[in-house]
Enzyme design. Structure first.
Site, mmCIF file in Angstrom:
data_model
loop_
_atom_site.group_PDB
_atom_site.id
_atom_site.type_symbol
_atom_site.label_atom_id
_atom_site.label_comp_id
_atom_site.label_asym_id
_atom_site.label_seq_id
_atom_site.Cartn_x
_atom_site.Cartn_y
_atom_site.Cartn_z
ATOM 1 N N ASP A 39 43.965 24.400 37.154
ATOM 2 C CA ASP A 39 43.930 22.643 37.214
ATOM 3 C C ASP A 39 45.461 22.061 37.047
ATOM 4 O O ASP A 39 46.261 23.137 36.816
ATOM 5 C CB ASP A 39 42.964 21.797 36.190
ATOM 6 C CG ASP A 39 42.945 20.299 36.281
ATOM 7 O OD1 ASP A 39 42.604 20.010 37.530
ATOM 8 O OD2 ASP A 39 43.360 19.660 35.368
ATOM 9 N N SER A 40 45.490 20.678 37.639
ATOM 10 C CA SER A 40 46.886 20.320 37.330
ATOM 11 C C SER A 40 47.350 20.074 35.818
ATOM 12 O O SER A 40 48.452 19.758 35.667
ATOM 13 C CB SER A 40 46.888 18.883 38.071
ATOM 14 O OG SER A 40 45.994 17.939 37.748
ATOM 15 N N CYS A 63 39.639 21.995 39.716
ATOM 16 C CA CYS A 63 40.426 20.649 39.942
ATOM 17 C C CYS A 63 39.699 20.051 41.313
ATOM 18 O O CYS A 63 39.681 20.931 42.388
ATOM 19 C CB CYS A 63 41.743 20.850 40.354
ATOM 20 S SG CYS A 63 42.817 19.612 41.119
ATOM 21 N N GLU A 115 46.255 12.290 30.513
ATOM 22 C CA GLU A 115 47.130 13.180 30.170
ATOM 23 C C GLU A 115 47.792 12.649 28.848
ATOM 24 O O GLU A 115 48.351 13.566 28.117
ATOM 25 C CB GLU A 115 48.124 13.578 31.419
ATOM 26 C CG GLU A 115 47.536 14.392 32.481
ATOM 27 C CD GLU A 115 47.352 15.894 32.109
ATOM 28 O OE1 GLU A 115 48.074 16.397 31.211
ATOM 29 O OE2 GLU A 115 46.292 16.409 32.517
ATOM 30 N N CYS A 152 36.496 14.130 39.256
ATOM 31 C CA CYS A 152 37.903 14.740 38.959
ATOM 32 C C CYS A 152 37.363 15.385 37.456
ATOM 33 O O CYS A 152 36.908 15.007 36.755
ATOM 34 C CB CYS A 152 38.795 13.687 38.707
ATOM 35 S SG CYS A 152 40.260 14.120 37.803
ATOM 36 N N HIS A 168 39.275 15.935 35.231
ATOM 37 C CA HIS A 168 39.852 15.096 33.794
ATOM 38 C C HIS A 168 38.509 14.192 33.132
ATOM 39 O O HIS A 168 38.570 13.641 32.311
ATOM 40 C CB HIS A 168 40.872 14.373 34.203
ATOM 41 C CG HIS A 168 42.344 15.303 34.352
ATOM 42 N ND1 HIS A 168 42.478 15.896 35.174
ATOM 43 C CD2 HIS A 168 43.330 15.343 33.255
ATOM 44 C CE1 HIS A 168 43.546 16.616 35.038
ATOM 45 N NE2 HIS A 168 44.132 15.981 33.963
HETATM 46 N N1 DGL Z 1 41.649 17.264 37.590
HETATM 47 C C1 DGL Z 1 41.955 16.976 39.019
HETATM 48 C C2 DGL Z 1 40.930 16.820 40.031
HETATM 49 O O1 DGL Z 1 39.567 17.241 39.409
HETATM 50 C C3 DGL Z 1 43.476 16.802 39.128
HETATM 51 C C4 DGL Z 1 43.943 15.416 38.818
HETATM 52 C C5 DGL Z 1 45.125 14.898 39.198
HETATM 53 O O2 DGL Z 1 46.053 15.820 38.921
HETATM 54 O O3 DGL Z 1 45.594 14.108 39.886
HETATM 55 O O4 DGL Z 1 40.966 16.254 40.784
#
Ligand code: DGL
Length: 198
Positions: A7-8, A70, A150, A182, A184
Site C-alpha cells: 500500500d502507499s 490499496c 498517516e 480506501c 486507510h
Molecule cells: N490506501 C490507499 C487506497 O486504498 C491509498 C491512499 C493514498 O495513498 O492516497 O487507495
C-alpha cells in the site's frame, strides 16, 4: 506460501490483519510506500509506476503472490503488476469491495468513499455496474483523509470536520451500504460510524 502485500502507507495494514487471520500459516511481507504517500492525488501514470516499483520489490524478495492492498493502486496498477508477476496470482481490492457490497445485499443505493484517484478512475463505477447493474451508486472523493490518517489524527477535530463535510455531500442520496474504498479508512471506521449514525 509467501505473500507480498503493499500500500502507499499504513492503510494496507488493515488488509494485512485480515490476511493474518484468514491465513495464519502464510509468510506475509508488507511494504508501505510511506516515502511517496499519498497515491490518491497523483496521476494514473505515476500510481501505475509506483505500484510496479512496489511489486518488483516484493517479487525480488521471493513473494509467490501479490496483494495490492490499496484501492488507488488497484485501479491504476493492477495490469502492470500482473505483467510483472508473470503468472503469479495478483489480488486487488476494488473488485473485492464491489463483491462484498453485492454479498451484503440491500434495498437502496451504494455510497463509495475513496481517494480522488480511485473515484476518477471509474473503477468502482465499473465494478458495481457489473455486480449490481440496477443499484444507484454515488462516489465521494475524500482527499484530506489519508494525510490525516498517516499523521495519526484519528480523533482530531479536523478529522470529524472533514468526515462530516464529505458525508454531507451524500445528503439526499438514498443509500444503505457505504463502501470504504480506501484501505486507510477502516482505521477511522468508528469516527465514520459516529457521523453516519448522527
Ligand atoms: N490506501 C490507499 C487506497 O486504498 C491509498 C491512499 C493514498 O495513498 O492516497 O487507495
Amino acid at each position: 506460501m509467501s505473500i507480498g502485500v503493499f500500500d502507499s502507507g499504513v492503510g494496507g495494514l488493515t488488509v494485512l490483519a485480515a490476511l493474518r487471520q484468514a491465513l495464519p500459516q502464510a509468510d506475509l511481507l508488507y511494504l508501505g510506500d510511506t516515502a511517496r504517500v499519498p497515491y490518491g492525488t497523483r496521476s494514473a501514470q505515476t500510481v501505475a509506476a509506483y505500484a510496479s516499483d512496489c511489486a518488483r520489490w516484493l517479487l525480488a524478495r521471493g513473494c509467490e503472490q501479490i496483494v495490492i492492498a490499496c484501492n488507488t493502486a488497484s485501479a491504476y496498477g493492477a495490469e502492470p503488476v500482473r505483467q510483472l508477476a508473470q503468472g503469479r496470482p495478483v489480488h486487488e481490492v476494488v473488485g473485492a469491495g464491489a463483491a462484498a457490497a453485492q454479498r451484503q445485499g440491500g434495498q437502496s443505493g451504494i455510497a463509495v468513499l475513496a481517494t480522488r484517484g480511485t473515484v476518477g478512475s471509474g473503477a468502482y463505477a465499473v465494478a458495481l455496474a457489473e455486480a449490481l447493474p440496477q443499484t444507484p451508486v454515488r462516489e465521494v472523493a475524500c482527499p484530506l483523509l489519508v494525510p490525516m490518517i498517516e499523521e495519526g489524527w484519528y480523533d482530531h477535530p479536523a478529522m470529524d470536520a472533514a468526515i462530516s463535510t464529505y458525508l454531507g455531500t451524500l445528503s439526499g442520496f438514498d443509500y444503505d451500504r457505504l463502501i470504504l474504498g480506501c484501505t486507510h479508512y477502516p482505521l477511522i471506521k468508528a469516527r465514520l460510524q459516529a457521523v453516519v449514525g448522527s
